[in-house]
Enzyme design. Structure first.
Site, short mmCIF file in Angstrom:
data_model
loop_
_atom_site.label_atom_id
_atom_site.label_comp_id
_atom_site.label_asym_id
_atom_site.label_seq_id
_atom_site.Cartn_x
_atom_site.Cartn_y
_atom_site.Cartn_z
CG ASP A 93 -1.95 1.11 1.18
OD1 ASP A 93 -2.63 1.23 0.14
OD2 ASP A 93 -2.05 1.87 2.16
CG LEU A 131 -10.01 9.04 1.49
CD1 LEU A 131 -10.14 10.33 2.29
CD2 LEU A 131 -11.06 9.01 0.39
NE ARG A 132 -1.18 5.85 1.55
CZ ARG A 132 -1.15 5.19 2.69
NH1 ARG A 132 -1.31 3.89 2.69
NH2 ARG A 132 -0.97 5.82 3.82
CB ALA A 133 -7.12 4.66 -4.42
#
Length: 365
Positions: free
Chosen positions: A221, A302-304
């Site tokens: 991730d 929300l990293r995407a």
């Protein structure tokens, strides 16, 4: 491309085109030109975008052996514009940015600057924790009775690239350490009476063969972009790869000189993109497109979205555009999102095929 020789010795290497060991009088051969690499367009684009905007979060390259993953990383590092750093600082602190300086540089009244190559540091699989984070300088302690900190690989990689080959085989305690540093941007060492804190911001680049094991989800991730690297299947590409590699091995300096003009052009484009990056706004329309698509494919957190819009902005800057468009989102969606999809037990297709299908449904063919 074919991988560089001596890859298996796993010694720490600190690259820069033509950089030799200080005081040795010897020089390593120049890195293979980035512009001369045949194919692997997705990997080259991902590395270029990460170099333009390090906040994207690094690059993970998984694929077949001998496809040039290591060569491509070192080629990009040699291509990048030289950076300004405080002379003599082991952390390459920026002379004009107090937020990125170590305690010693912050306390100094005058900071002499120098130009140097962007550091690319290998993290070998067998590296100890002391070698990675730094430790007490035993020689100084025994000889002079002084406690002095000996910086580790994280110090050398600050403001550059930390490269881990076969990252999926990295020991768990080193993975945990990297996760902490990647989250904070600082390396904190408190042991043997030492208490040291120094900046450790780097672009994390990992490569590996998926047949040898999966990557821990927590570390996976942390990579902003993930690319699949495959052995070229076109006959013309394979012939050209062997031809260029053979020419480089026989006369490295001549081969590099032949590609020098294209390298300079690409270097100017990267520099211009960095300068243009902050001027490119992320409109509500583009943010809405990114969020809607990430919700549609079911990404966690929300990293995407952050990675998707940052990569799209870097691509727009690289291409000299005045605004980020939906097409930029589409073109970076695969590397930004393929490793963030939830596994669907009812869908046996791979993440890349699922993303391709979702991209066509959302953006059109």
């Amino acid at each position: 491309m074919l991988d560089m020789p001596h890859k298996a010795d796993r010694r720490d290497r600190h690259s820069g085109a033509g950089a030799g060991k200080p005081g040795s009088g010897t020089k390593t051969r120049p890195a293979f030109p980035f512009s001369a690499i045949v194919g692997q367009d997705e990997l080259k684009r991902a590395l270029t975008l990460a170099a333009i905007d390090p906040s994207i979060g690094g690059v993970l390259a998984f694929g077949d052996r001998g496809t040039g993953k290591s060569t491509t990383v070192r080629s990009l590092a040699a291509l990048l514009p030289r950076m300004r750093a405080v002379a003599g600082c082991p952390y390459h602190c920026p002379p004009d940015d107090p937020a990125g300086q170590c305690e010693t540089c912050l306390a100094a009244a005058d900071l002499p600057a120098r130009q140097g190559p962007v550091p690319v540091v290998d993290l070998p699989l067998g590296a100890t924790e002391d070698r990675v984070v730094g430790a007490l300088d035993l020689e100084c302690a025994l000889a002079h009775g002084e406690k002095r900190f000996e910086p580790g690989l994280l110090a050398r990689a600050n403001r550059g690239f930390l490269y881990i080959d076969e990252v999926n085989l990295l020991e768990d305690h080193i993975v945990d350490l990297l996760l902490d540093v990647a989250a904070s941007g600082e390396n904190v060492v408190e042991r043997e009476g030492l208490s040291v804190r120094h900046p450790a911001r780097f672009v994390l680049v990992g490569s590996g063969n998926p047949e040898e094991g999966e990557l821990r989800p927590q570390l996976l991730d942390r990579f902003g972009l993930a690319v699949d690297v495959h052995t070229p299947t076109a006959l013309a590409d394979r012939i050209e790869i062997v031809k260029r590699r053979d020419a480089y091995d026989r006369a490295p300096a001549d081969f590099v000189e032949h590609w020098a003009a294209r390298e300079r052009t690409l270097r100017r484009k990267i520099t211009a993109a960095r300068n243009r990056l902050d001027a490119l706004p992320l409109t509500d329309e583009i943010l809405g497109e990114a969020a809607t698509f990430c919700m549609a494919i079911g990404t966690d957190g929300l990293r995407a979205e952050l990675t998707l819009v940052r990569a799209a902005r870097a691509l727009a800057a690289f291409e000299g555009k005045d605004a980020v468009a939906a097409d930029h989102l589409r073109r970076v969606a695969l590397p930004a999102l393929r490793h963030r999809l939830r596994r669907d037990p009812l869908d046996e297709t791979g993440s890349t095929a699922r993303l391709d299908r979702a991209l066509q449904e959302h953006f059109g063919p």
